[in-house]
Design a protein around this motif. Sequence first.
Motif, PDB file in Angstrom:
ATOM      1  N   LEU A  84       0.787  -1.228  -0.166  1.00 21.41           N
ATOM      2  CA  LEU A  84      -0.056   0.076  -0.018  1.00 21.41           C
ATOM      3  C   LEU A  84       0.864   1.181   0.043  1.00 21.41           C
ATOM      4  O   LEU A  84       0.581   2.092  -0.616  1.00 21.41           O
ATOM      5  N   GLY A  85       1.960   1.184   0.794  1.00 15.67           N
ATOM      6  CA  GLY A  85       2.881   2.335   0.922  1.00 15.67           C
ATOM      7  C   GLY A  85       3.564   2.720  -0.308  1.00 15.67           C
ATOM      8  O   GLY A  85       3.490   3.813  -1.042  1.00 15.67           O
ATOM      9  N   CYS A  86       3.988   1.738  -1.117  1.00 18.81           N
ATOM     10  CA  CYS A  86       4.678   1.567  -2.515  1.00 18.81           C
ATOM     11  C   CYS A  86       3.523   2.347  -3.622  1.00 18.81           C
ATOM     12  O   CYS A  86       4.063   3.087  -4.192  1.00 18.81           O
ATOM     13  N   ILE A  87       2.407   1.828  -3.563  1.00 11.89           N
ATOM     14  CA  ILE A  87       1.394   2.137  -4.356  1.00 11.89           C
ATOM     15  C   ILE A  87       1.242   3.754  -4.284  1.00 11.89           C
ATOM     16  O   ILE A  87       0.940   4.508  -5.042  1.00 11.89           O
ATOM     17  N   GLY A  88       1.247   4.002  -2.845  1.00 11.61           N
ATOM     18  CA  GLY A  88       1.015   5.570  -2.684  1.00 11.61           C
ATOM     19  C   GLY A  88       2.009   6.430  -3.037  1.00 11.61           C
ATOM     20  O   GLY A  88       1.843   7.480  -3.550  1.00 11.61           O
ATOM     21  N   VAL A  89       3.145   6.159  -2.956  1.00 13.08           N
ATOM     22  CA  VAL A  89       4.275   6.911  -3.094  1.00 13.08           C
ATOM     23  C   VAL A  89       4.649   6.925  -4.808  1.00 13.08           C
ATOM     24  O   VAL A  89       4.596   7.983  -5.456  1.00 13.08           O
ATOM     25  N   ILE A  90       4.014   5.704  -5.650  1.00 12.85           N
ATOM     26  CA  ILE A  90       4.197   6.023  -7.025  1.00 12.85           C
ATOM     27  C   ILE A  90       3.063   6.857  -7.598  1.00 12.85           C
ATOM     28  O   ILE A  90       3.233   7.692  -8.289  1.00 12.85           O
ATOM     29  N   GLY A  91       1.818   6.757  -6.832  1.00  9.51           N
ATOM     30  CA  GLY A  91       0.727   7.412  -7.327  1.00  9.51           C
ATOM     31  C   GLY A  91       1.133   8.938  -6.717  1.00  9.51           C
ATOM     32  O   GLY A  91       0.757   9.831  -7.951  1.00  9.51           O
ATOM     33  N   CYS A  92       1.570   9.308  -5.658  1.00  8.76           N
ATOM     34  CA  CYS A  92       1.695  10.793  -5.581  1.00  8.76           C
ATOM     35  C   CYS A  92       2.815  11.312  -6.301  1.00  8.76           C
ATOM     36  O   CYS A  92       2.483  12.597  -6.821  1.00  8.76           O
ATOM     37  N   PHE A  93       3.796  10.692  -6.659  1.00  7.26           N
ATOM     38  CA  PHE A  93       4.698  11.241  -7.579  1.00  7.26           C
ATOM     39  C   PHE A  93       4.553  11.257  -9.005  1.00  7.26           C
ATOM     40  O   PHE A  93       4.495  12.338  -9.800  1.00  7.26           O
ATOM     41  N   ALA A  94       3.702  10.354  -9.459  1.00  7.34           N
ATOM     42  CA  ALA A  94       2.942  10.521 -10.795  1.00  7.34           C
ATOM     43  C   ALA A  94       2.082  11.497 -11.053  1.00  7.34           C
ATOM     44  O   ALA A  94       2.040  12.282 -11.941  1.00  7.34           O
ATOM     45  N   LEU A  95       1.109  11.755  -9.793  1.00  7.12           N
ATOM     46  CA  LEU A  95       0.313  12.968  -9.939  1.00  7.12           C
ATOM     47  C   LEU A  95       0.985  14.195  -9.749  1.00  7.12           C
ATOM     48  O   LEU A  95       0.559  15.245 -10.605  1.00  7.12           O
ATOM     49  N   SER A  96       2.143  14.477  -8.859  1.00  5.66           N
ATOM     50  CA  SER A  96       2.789  15.434  -8.865  1.00  5.66           C
ATOM     51  C   SER A  96       3.593  16.046  -9.994  1.00  5.66           C
ATOM     52  O   SER A  96       3.405  17.391 -10.522  1.00  5.66           O
ATOM     53  N   MET A  97       4.018  15.136 -10.967  1.00  6.66           N
ATOM     54  CA  MET A  97       4.744  15.395 -12.186  1.00  6.66           C
ATOM     55  C   MET A  97       3.842  15.538 -13.440  1.00  6.66           C
ATOM     56  O   MET A  97       4.127  16.511 -14.053  1.00  6.66           O
ATOM     57  N   HIS A  98       2.556  15.121 -13.214  1.00  5.15           N
ATOM     58  CA  HIS A  98       1.829  15.259 -14.375  1.00  5.15           C
ATOM     59  C   HIS A  98       0.572  16.399 -14.292  1.00  5.15           C
ATOM     60  O   HIS A  98       0.330  16.955 -15.079  1.00  5.15           O
ATOM     61  N   LEU A  99       0.154  16.787 -12.759  1.00  4.24           N
ATOM     62  CA  LEU A  99      -0.745  17.666 -12.684  1.00  4.24           C
ATOM     63  C   LEU A  99      -0.064  18.915 -11.808  1.00  4.24           C
ATOM     64  O   LEU A  99      -0.264  20.299 -12.489  1.00  4.24           O
ATOM     65  N   LEU A 100       0.722  18.703 -10.936  1.00  4.58           N
ATOM     66  CA  LEU A 100       1.180  19.626 -10.039  1.00  4.58           C
ATOM     67  C   LEU A 100       2.594  20.065 -10.432  1.00  4.58           C
ATOM     68  O   LEU A 100       2.772  21.211 -10.383  1.00  4.58           O
ATOM     69  N   ASP A 101       3.260  19.350 -11.403  1.00  4.08           N
ATOM     70  CA  ASP A 101       4.480  19.891 -12.064  1.00  4.08           C
ATOM     71  C   ASP A 101       5.411  20.413 -11.166  1.00  4.08           C
ATOM     72  O   ASP A 101       6.324  21.277 -11.319  1.00  4.08           O
ATOM     73  N   ASP A 102       5.539  19.719 -10.010  1.00  7.89           N
ATOM     74  CA  ASP A 102       6.685  19.992  -8.950  1.00  7.89           C
ATOM     75  C   ASP A 102       7.013  18.952  -8.067  1.00  7.89           C
ATOM     76  O   ASP A 102       6.399  18.524  -6.937  1.00  7.89           O
ATOM     77  N   HIS A 103       7.901  17.775  -8.612  1.00  9.49           N
ATOM     78  CA  HIS A 103       7.978  16.830  -7.784  1.00  9.49           C
ATOM     79  C   HIS A 103       9.213  16.909  -6.582  1.00  9.49           C
ATOM     80  O   HIS A 103       9.402  16.268  -5.683  1.00  9.49           O
ATOM     81  N   ILE A 104       9.707  18.173  -6.695  1.00  9.40           N
ATOM     82  CA  ILE A 104      10.746  18.602  -5.722  1.00  9.40           C
ATOM     83  C   ILE A 104       9.966  18.706  -4.467  1.00  9.40           C
ATOM     84  O   ILE A 104      10.427  18.148  -3.241  1.00  9.40           O
ATOM     85  N   ILE A 105       8.955  19.643  -4.343  1.00  5.86           N
ATOM     86  CA  ILE A 105       8.172  19.760  -3.238  1.00  5.86           C
ATOM     87  C   ILE A 105       7.518  18.676  -2.610  1.00  5.86           C
ATOM     88  O   ILE A 105       7.562  18.409  -1.637  1.00  5.86           O
ATOM     89  N   THR A 106       7.090  17.921  -3.611  1.00  4.19           N
ATOM     90  CA  THR A 106       6.402  16.484  -3.277  1.00  4.19           C
ATOM     91  C   THR A 106       7.441  15.777  -2.509  1.00  4.19           C
ATOM     92  O   THR A 106       7.035  15.219  -1.388  1.00  4.19           O
ATOM     93  N   ALA A 107       8.698  15.625  -2.780  1.00  6.73           N
ATOM     94  CA  ALA A 107       9.772  15.058  -2.227  1.00  6.73           C
ATOM     95  C   ALA A 107      10.164  15.406  -0.773  1.00  6.73           C
ATOM     96  O   ALA A 107      10.004  14.761  -0.032  1.00  6.73           O
ATOM     97  N   GLN A 108       9.977  17.051  -0.701  1.00  5.37           N
ATOM     98  CA  GLN A 108      10.136  17.587   0.586  1.00  5.37           C
ATOM     99  C   GLN A 108       8.880  17.050   1.393  1.00  5.37           C
ATOM    100  O   GLN A 108       9.201  16.841   2.663  1.00  5.37           O
ATOM    101  N   LEU A 109       7.817  17.034   0.992  1.00  6.39           N
ATOM    102  CA  LEU A 109       6.673  16.668   1.673  1.00  6.39           C
ATOM    103  C   LEU A 109       6.647  15.490   2.144  1.00  6.39           C
ATOM    104  O   LEU A 109       6.551  15.039   3.286  1.00  6.39           O
TER     105      LEU A 109
END
Length: 294
Positions: free
Chosen positions: A162-187
């Motif tokens: 579940l954790g791995c799915i969450g990590v992949i999903g969050c980074f995919a969302l941040s790169m395609h919609l939020l366009d800021d994976h750096i702040i996502t990594a900081q979060l």
Amino acid sequence: MTSVDLLVGYVPMHNNRFRQVVLIIAVLALIAGIYFSLRSQPDLLREARLGPVFVLALFAVPATIYFNALEFVLSARLIGHKIGLKSAAETSVIGGVANMLPLPGGVLVRVAALKAEGASVARSTSVMAFVAFIWAAVSFGYAGAWLVISGATAFGLSFIALGCIGVIGCFALSMHLLDDHIITAQLFACKAGLVLVDAFRLYLCLLAINVAAEFGQASVLTVSGFVGSSFSIVPAGLGIREGVSALLGPLVGLTAAAAFLASAANRIIGLMVSAPLALLLAWKAGDQAKTGVA
């Protein structure tokens, strides 16, 4: 309209009386849980230790406030707004205490703070949901690792998945919609800090009630924080967080009673520190409003 939508439509979440009833039931459930836990293990509080309580109140709870504030700063930055750490800390303290009211107080306080900075309600709510997904990924992955180490392999691997799915999903969302994976990594790093502090708090609470526990055992209980907060119908997951801890405890060699009481103590001591701070901040804000000071 799906059956879930229909079911949600029958829950009068905007009715204050309904929320008050839910709060009362949650408080009674918490009290009942404490009572039955002490009844099953009456010796748990007879030799309570104050040392861990002081460490929890003076260091661990303030560390939680800091990480919550940092998380809010990063959340605002993710949608293009800047909030100072001091202002974020005030919002986090008040929001944490507001969670105990018969409404999703913490979310409302944070959304209102972002709205005051110029963010739309929709974007503010979306970023709060995104951060909640990050919390889920971190807490399940972290607890799962400790479950595997403790021998509860099946549960542990499920949590890690579940954790791995969450990590992949969050980074995919941040790169395609939020366009800021750096702040996502900081979060993610910030949430990892929060989960570690929560594990330390639970460990201190277990020591306070004189349970010979290990840090890894307390770490497994951290996932109860996310699960409890997910039930927004119950203020701050009152009773649910403690119940989930009681279910997880026996998987790592803790009694259900000890896990329940440690989780309850963690909540109570946290509120004992945060509630006076929130009142002070509210009083200070009222004085500033009267005098016209920004």
